[in-house]
Scaffold this motif. Structure first.
Motif, PDB file in Angstrom:
ATOM      1  N   THR A  18      16.107   7.778 -26.132  1.00  0.00           N
ATOM      2  CA  THR A  18      16.964   8.749 -25.452  1.00  0.00           C
ATOM      3  C   THR A  18      16.704  10.154 -25.979  1.00  0.00           C
ATOM      4  OG1 THR A  18      18.675   7.066 -25.223  1.00  0.00           O
ATOM      5  CG2 THR A  18      19.338   9.366 -24.903  1.00  0.00           C
ATOM      6  N   PRO A  19      16.398  11.108 -25.098  1.00  0.00           N
ATOM      7  CA  PRO A  19      16.144  12.486 -25.562  1.00  0.00           C
ATOM      8  C   PRO A  19      17.347  13.069 -26.285  1.00  0.00           C
ATOM      9  CG  PRO A  19      15.504  12.195 -23.258  1.00  0.00           C
ATOM     10  CD  PRO A  19      16.266  10.969 -23.639  1.00  0.00           C
ATOM     11  N   ASP A  22      19.753  14.834 -23.953  1.00  0.00           N
ATOM     12  CA  ASP A  22      20.213  14.101 -22.782  1.00  0.00           C
ATOM     13  C   ASP A  22      21.679  14.433 -22.498  1.00  0.00           C
ATOM     14  OD1 ASP A  22      19.856  12.347 -20.687  1.00  0.00           O
ATOM     15  OD2 ASP A  22      20.672  10.650 -21.793  1.00  0.00           O
ATOM     16  N   THR A  23      22.050  14.461 -21.213  1.00  0.00           N
ATOM     17  CA  THR A  23      23.407  14.833 -20.826  1.00  0.00           C
ATOM     18  C   THR A  23      24.414  13.835 -21.377  1.00  0.00           C
ATOM     19  OG1 THR A  23      22.553  15.748 -18.761  1.00  0.00           O
ATOM     20  CG2 THR A  23      24.924  15.340 -18.873  1.00  0.00           C
ATOM     21  N   ALA A  28      27.866  13.331 -17.526  1.00  0.00           N
ATOM     22  CA  ALA A  28      26.860  12.757 -16.639  1.00  0.00           C
ATOM     23  C   ALA A  28      27.473  12.143 -15.388  1.00  0.00           C
ATOM     24  CB  ALA A  28      26.064  11.691 -17.386  1.00  0.00           C
TER      25      ALA A  28
END
Length: 217
Positions: A18-19, A22-23, A28
């Motif tokens: 997961t970046p 990431d939101t 999200a």
């Protein structure tokens, strides 16, 4: 390695890619749905709750604070209750002094012991008008979840309009998600493939809801 460690290990591996930017989950998912359907006054919201509770075959009563003890005494007498489970934080004034024997909500009580009680009297955390749902969260006036699942008769007191919300989204905004939430829509029931309804399968066969604080409209 325990089962818990194994499950958490799999979660960590799944999230490994997961970046960092990431939101977040809370942003999200769009939450632009209606918070309630239509506009109602507080009194109309309570009326809708009473209507939907009755539609789910709960028995609804309306009373005032001063008349509540007499009403609970009458409901227990009509039931022929000899033993009633009382959560530790239930207001003492709610229960009749000369009523059935009181059974304490104890962690060591077995299901067989709880089954000997004829009734249970509790408060609630919230009530949802649009779905006719009561929500219990294990607070002192509600006790452990199992005391509302084993006895065959449950009297639940709802303070109106303070404990009544219109919709599930409004309820979720007021409830603590870390507490043990029990959502009750009518007495316990199920149906087989031929739609023969059987009540009292997973909980009380009879649910009586007392709306306190507002006279009938």
């Amino acid at each position: 390695m325990s089962s818990r460690e194994r499950v958490l290990g799999r979660v960590r591996r799944a999230l490994a890619g997961t970046p960092e930017d990431d939101t977040p989950y809370e942003r999200a998912v769009a939450r632009d749905y209606l918070r309630e359907h239509g506009g109602r006054t507080a009194g109309e919201t309570v009326d809708l709750l009473a209507e939907n509770l009755a539609d789910y075959r709960a028995i609804v009563h309306r009373t005032t604070d001063g008349e509540l003890p007499a009403l609970i005494a009458r409901l227990l007498a009509e039931r022929g209750a000899r033993q009633v489970i009382v959560p530790p934080g239930l207001p003492p004034a709610w229960m009749p002094a000369d009523g059935p024997a009181r059974v304490e909500d104890r962690a060591v009580s077995t299901p067989r012991e709880l089954d000997q009680a004829d009734s249970v009297v509790t408060g609630c955390a919230l009530a949802v008008a649009e779905t006719g749902t009561l929500v219990l969260d294990g607070s002192p006036d509600q006790g452990r979840r199992r005391i509302t699942l084993v006895p065959d008769h449950h009297i639940c007191v709802v303070r109106v309009p303070d404990q009544v919300v219109s919709s599930v989204p409004q309820a979720l905004g007021r409830l603590d998600p870390t507490r043990p939430l029990t959502w009750i829509s009518g007495p316990s029931a199920t149906s087989d493939i031929e739609l023969d309804r059987v009540e009292g399968v997973h909980g009380p066969r009879t649910l009586e809801v007392v709306l306190v604080g507002q006279p009938p409209s």
